[in-house]
Motif scaffolding. Structure first.
Motif, mmCIF file in Angstrom:
data_model
loop_
_atom_site.group_PDB
_atom_site.id
_atom_site.type_symbol
_atom_site.label_atom_id
_atom_site.label_comp_id
_atom_site.label_asym_id
_atom_site.label_seq_id
_atom_site.Cartn_x
_atom_site.Cartn_y
_atom_site.Cartn_z
ATOM 1 N N TRP A 148 -15.061 6.883 -4.226
ATOM 2 C CA TRP A 148 -14.347 5.633 -3.947
ATOM 3 C C TRP A 148 -12.841 5.819 -4.136
ATOM 4 C CZ3 TRP A 148 -15.781 1.737 -1.242
ATOM 5 C CH2 TRP A 148 -17.124 1.439 -1.106
ATOM 6 N N PHE A 152 6.809 2.513 10.733
ATOM 7 C CA PHE A 152 7.482 1.297 11.194
ATOM 8 C C PHE A 152 9.003 1.455 11.064
ATOM 9 C CE2 PHE A 152 3.626 -1.592 10.053
ATOM 10 C CZ PHE A 152 3.024 -1.254 11.247
ATOM 11 N N TYR A 153 9.413 2.034 9.934
ATOM 12 C CA TYR A 153 10.850 2.242 9.702
ATOM 13 C C TYR A 153 11.433 3.168 10.781
ATOM 14 C CZ TYR A 153 15.156 3.606 7.375
ATOM 15 O OH TYR A 153 16.483 3.854 7.102
ATOM 16 N N PHE A 191 -6.801 6.723 0.307
ATOM 17 C CA PHE A 191 -6.569 6.766 1.755
ATOM 18 C C PHE A 191 -5.984 5.443 2.256
ATOM 19 C CE2 PHE A 191 -8.107 5.751 6.031
ATOM 20 C CZ PHE A 191 -7.537 6.792 6.747
ATOM 21 N N VAL A 192 -6.556 4.323 1.787
ATOM 22 C CA VAL A 192 -6.095 2.995 2.220
ATOM 23 C C VAL A 192 -4.630 2.775 1.826
ATOM 24 C CG1 VAL A 192 -6.363 0.517 1.772
ATOM 25 C CG2 VAL A 192 -8.370 1.917 2.236
ATOM 26 N N LEU A 193 -4.315 3.094 0.569
ATOM 27 C CA LEU A 193 -2.934 2.889 0.109
ATOM 28 C C LEU A 193 -1.993 3.891 0.776
ATOM 29 C CD1 LEU A 193 -3.623 2.131 -3.661
ATOM 30 C CD2 LEU A 193 -3.234 0.520 -1.808
ATOM 31 N N LEU A 203 -21.780 5.452 -1.790
ATOM 32 C CA LEU A 203 -20.766 5.576 -0.738
ATOM 33 C C LEU A 203 -21.079 6.760 0.173
ATOM 34 C CD1 LEU A 203 -17.984 4.807 0.504
ATOM 35 C CD2 LEU A 203 -16.918 6.302 -1.178
ATOM 36 N N GLU A 221 -2.405 5.065 3.774
ATOM 37 C CA GLU A 221 -2.198 4.577 5.146
ATOM 38 C C GLU A 221 -1.086 3.526 5.173
ATOM 39 O OE1 GLU A 221 -4.424 1.490 6.568
ATOM 40 O OE2 GLU A 221 -4.212 1.957 8.683
ATOM 41 N N LEU A 222 -1.080 2.658 4.142
ATOM 42 C CA LEU A 222 -0.036 1.630 4.075
ATOM 43 C C LEU A 222 1.349 2.276 3.992
ATOM 44 C CD1 LEU A 222 0.790 -1.394 3.778
ATOM 45 C CD2 LEU A 222 0.500 -1.118 1.317
ATOM 46 N N LEU A 244 2.203 3.812 7.306
ATOM 47 C CA LEU A 244 2.562 2.771 8.282
ATOM 48 C C LEU A 244 3.986 2.268 8.057
ATOM 49 C CD1 LEU A 244 -0.678 0.572 8.587
ATOM 50 C CD2 LEU A 244 0.360 1.973 10.368
ATOM 51 N N ILE A 245 4.326 2.044 6.773
ATOM 52 C CA ILE A 245 5.677 1.545 6.466
ATOM 53 C C ILE A 245 6.719 2.563 6.931
ATOM 54 C CG2 ILE A 245 7.272 0.976 4.582
ATOM 55 C CD1 ILE A 245 4.873 -0.315 3.121
ATOM 56 N N LEU A 299 -11.243 7.022 -1.109
ATOM 57 C CA LEU A 299 -11.109 5.996 -0.070
ATOM 58 C C LEU A 299 -9.945 5.041 -0.396
ATOM 59 C CD1 LEU A 299 -12.174 4.831 2.562
ATOM 60 C CD2 LEU A 299 -13.866 3.546 1.271
ATOM 61 N N TYR A 300 -9.857 4.634 -1.674
ATOM 62 C CA TYR A 300 -8.754 3.753 -2.067
ATOM 63 C C TYR A 300 -7.407 4.448 -1.853
ATOM 64 C CZ TYR A 300 -12.378 0.915 -4.342
ATOM 65 O OH TYR A 300 -13.483 0.162 -4.597
#
Lengths: 46, 590
Positions: free
Chosen positions: A20, A38-39, A26-28, A10, A30-31, A34-35, A23-24
């Motif tokens: 890794w 959005f709220y 970071f992805v979660l 990587l 980010e979710l 975002l939520i 990175l995982y």
């Protein structure tokens, strides 16, 4: 392939990401961000 | 209503599509061995994998319906994608190293190495059944919309899309699919971005972008995060945060982890790292992309508040109801709607004036009036839709027509062609991936494994090409038949999710329950599939008797996969079996 070897692969592709798991996370993360955004966005204009 | 395209639009659309087709054929020339044809010689970089996965998921109907969803229902549809990043992380951690170590050509090949031949065949057949029907729908759905708005013949459009897709998919296999998907995705992203910019630019002078968001928010269109308000709502409503996170994760796990049309996109990756980065690319950008597309729909909603809006966007259905016994009632409602539409424009203009003048009381009162007249217009529209519904064989939905109507009537010449290229690119990208996957599965899991195991490489490449052609012809024939019965499309769309859960269950047992073997998982999968079919069909056959079984189809994935796991564990406990087959280190390589 061990976790360390996978992490080294990587880093060769993306030197700024060490593991890794980072990175995982970071992805979660980010979710989640975002939520929350959005709220807040929905409430700002409701 | 403008129902034609300028010659410049034809040139832009035709030029873009032909360029992509020729590029795909040229770029993938020389695929003469089966590894090159089905796995692109495992030379794909992460950006090719990432864009290919994205393009496979995004069909034409995604780009026609999603803005319409934002227009009619607001932003809550984005929650449907919340499970995707979670699923991508799980697939990346669990499935990718196994698929890659076993060097499989299809996901179902792994099922034989883990269980037995019959379980592999069951997984492959469930995929072939669901995906072959869906392949036809991918082609026909945009063709129907193009017919109702532009008057293009559905049959000719279906044949046209089929020929274009087959030209490069048959000749270049997986490499051609992935290479063209990069171009198609670029066209799609540029086209949607430009459409969004033009939409904001086309708003009346007094309506700024923040004003548009304000009006959309007041009208309930920025409802991004929603919670189910009851248990029945939780299981029946597809779009709330819980169904998005829980059921959405299972759906995404099934689709990206076990559906060969997606698995094939990443099996050709250069390394585990390239594949994983490609998946993470999707995990990071998919939700924001869907948010942006829905936002285009929401801005379109505000745009139509300030220009005369048809009561119903499906012109053919409107014509049919006008010609029917309900015609005079419908025309009266249409007149009433036109008056309310004008009053609505005035009311929202007044709201903006009051807001800008800083008069808080005036603003609140103007908002109440604007919301009241908007609600009145909505209820008159509902009455109109009710009349359309009463006509036998009608289709009282028009949300997938709204965006295309906007494109044709309000975009400048040239951009209409670009947006039409977006629609065709999306149709071709998902269709080519489906045909490529159907051919791979039928070759590797059925033909090579069970009919002719000792063929030469040349023979298998030639057979793959014939299978791609065969599946393509079948998809076009099915598309033409489905085009005659539009309501069939919704049922067939759901059909895919009737099989996904069971397929996912097979893989969950394979990955996480090492002591369960094929003797237990095979009957469990059959029983789970029966359970899913019963849950879906019984409430439809006898609504009174089986009303309590009604669940939103998104949940069928979770139910199906859980049932396979639970039933296989019970089967093993009751009947016992020999230890599960050890996961081999060698792939069943061709």
């Amino acid at each position: 392939m061990s976790d360390q070897e996978e992490d080294q692969d990587l880093q060769q592709l993306f030197p700024f990401v060490k593991k890794w798991k980072t990175l995982y996370a970071f992805v979660l993360g980010e979710l989640v961000v975002l939520i929350v955004l959005f709220y807040l966005f929905s409430h700002a204009f409701s | 209503m403008n129902v034609g395209m300028d010659p410049i639009d034809w040139w832009v659309m035709g030029g873009t599509i032909l360029f992509i087709v020729i590029y795909g054929i040229w770029k993938s020339r020389g695929s003469t061995d089966i590894r090159g044809y089905l796995l692109s010689n495992q030379d794909m970089k992460w950006w090719t994998i990432g864009l290919s996965i994205m393009a496979t998921q995004a069909s034409a109907i995604t780009f026609l319906s999603t803005p319409g969803q934002g227009f009619g229902d607001g932003m809550r549809f984005v929650q449907f994608y919340f499970g995707l990043p979670i699923a991508m992380v799980i697939i990346s951690m669990v499935a990718i190293p196994i698929y890659r170590r076993l060097n499989v050509y299809t996901a179902y090949e792994y099922l034989e190495q883990r269980f037995d031949l019959k379980t592999r065949t069951l997984g492959a057949l469930l995929f072939l059944l669901g995906r072959s029907l869906a392949g036809g729908i991918t082609i026909v759905a945009p063709a129907i919309i193009l017919e109702t708005i532009l008057g293009w013949d559905t049959t000719i459009t279906c044949i046209g899309i089929g020929i274009l897709v087959l030209l490069y998919t048959v000749s270049g296999g997986t490499k051609a699919v992935s290479q063209t998907q990069q171009q198609q995705m670029a066209v799609i992203l540029i086209g949607m971005f430009v459409a969004g910019i033009v939409m904001v630019w086309k708003l009346p002078a007094e309506v700024g972008f923040l004003d548009a968001l304000d009006i959309a928010g007041k009208s309930g269109r920025l409802n991004i995060i929603t919670l189910p308000d009851s248990w029945s709502n939780f299981v029946e409503d597809r779009y709330n945060i819980l169904s998005g996170l829980v059921a959405g994760t299972f759906l995404a796990l099934s689709y990206f982890g076990t559906d060969q049309s997606q698995v094939q996109r990443y099996l050709g990756g250069k390394s585990v790292t390239e594949i994983r980065i490609g998946l993470m690319f999707n995990a990071i950008f998919k939700v924001p992309m869907q948010f942006a597309i829905l936002l285009v729909g929401v801005i379109m909603f505000v745009f139509y508040l300030f220009v005369p809006t048809p009561m119903f966007f499906n012109e053919q259905e409107r014509e049919a109801v006008v010609q029917s016994e309900y015609g005079s009632q419908y025309l009266e409602l249409e007149q009433e709607y036109a008056q309310l539409d004008a009053a609505r424009t005035d009311a929202w203009s007044t709201y903006l004036q009051q807001k800008k003048s800083g008069n808080e009381a005036g603003r609140a009162s103007a908002m109440e009036s604007a919301l009241a007249v908007t609600a009145q217009a909505d209820s008159v529209r509902k009455l109109g839709v009710g009349l359309i519904e009463r006509r036998e064989g009608s289709r009282a939905k028009d949300q997938d027509r709204v965006f295309l109507t906007f494109i044709l009537n309000h975009l400048p010449i040239g951009l209409v062609g670009l947006l039409m290229a977006v629609i065709f690119s999306a149709a071709m990208s998902s269709s080519s991936a489906e045909l490529n996957a159907l051919a791979s599965t039928s070759l590797v899991d059925i033909y090579k494994r069970q009919i002719k195991a000792d063929g030469s490489d040349k023979h298998y490449v030639s057979m793959s090409r014939w299978l791609t052609l065969g599946w393509g012809v079948l998809a076009v024939i099915f598309a033409i038949i489905a085009g005659q019965f539009e309501n069939l499309i919704e049922y067939v769309n759901i059909l895919g999710s009737l099989f996904y859960g069971t397929i996912l269950g097979l893989f969950v047992v394979a990955f996480f329950f090492k002591k369960v073997g094929g003797d237990a998982v095979f009957p469990a999968a059959l029983m789970a599939e029966l359970l899913v079919l019963a849950l879906y069909f019984l409430p439809k056959i006898s609504p009174e008797m089986f009303e309590s079984l009604q669940v939103g189809y998104l949940w069928l994935n979770l139910i199906g996969s859980t049932a396979v796991v639970v039933l296989s564990l019970i089967w093993k406990a009751l009947f016992g079996q020999s230890e599960a087959a050890t996961q081999g280190d060698e792939g069943n390589a061709l």
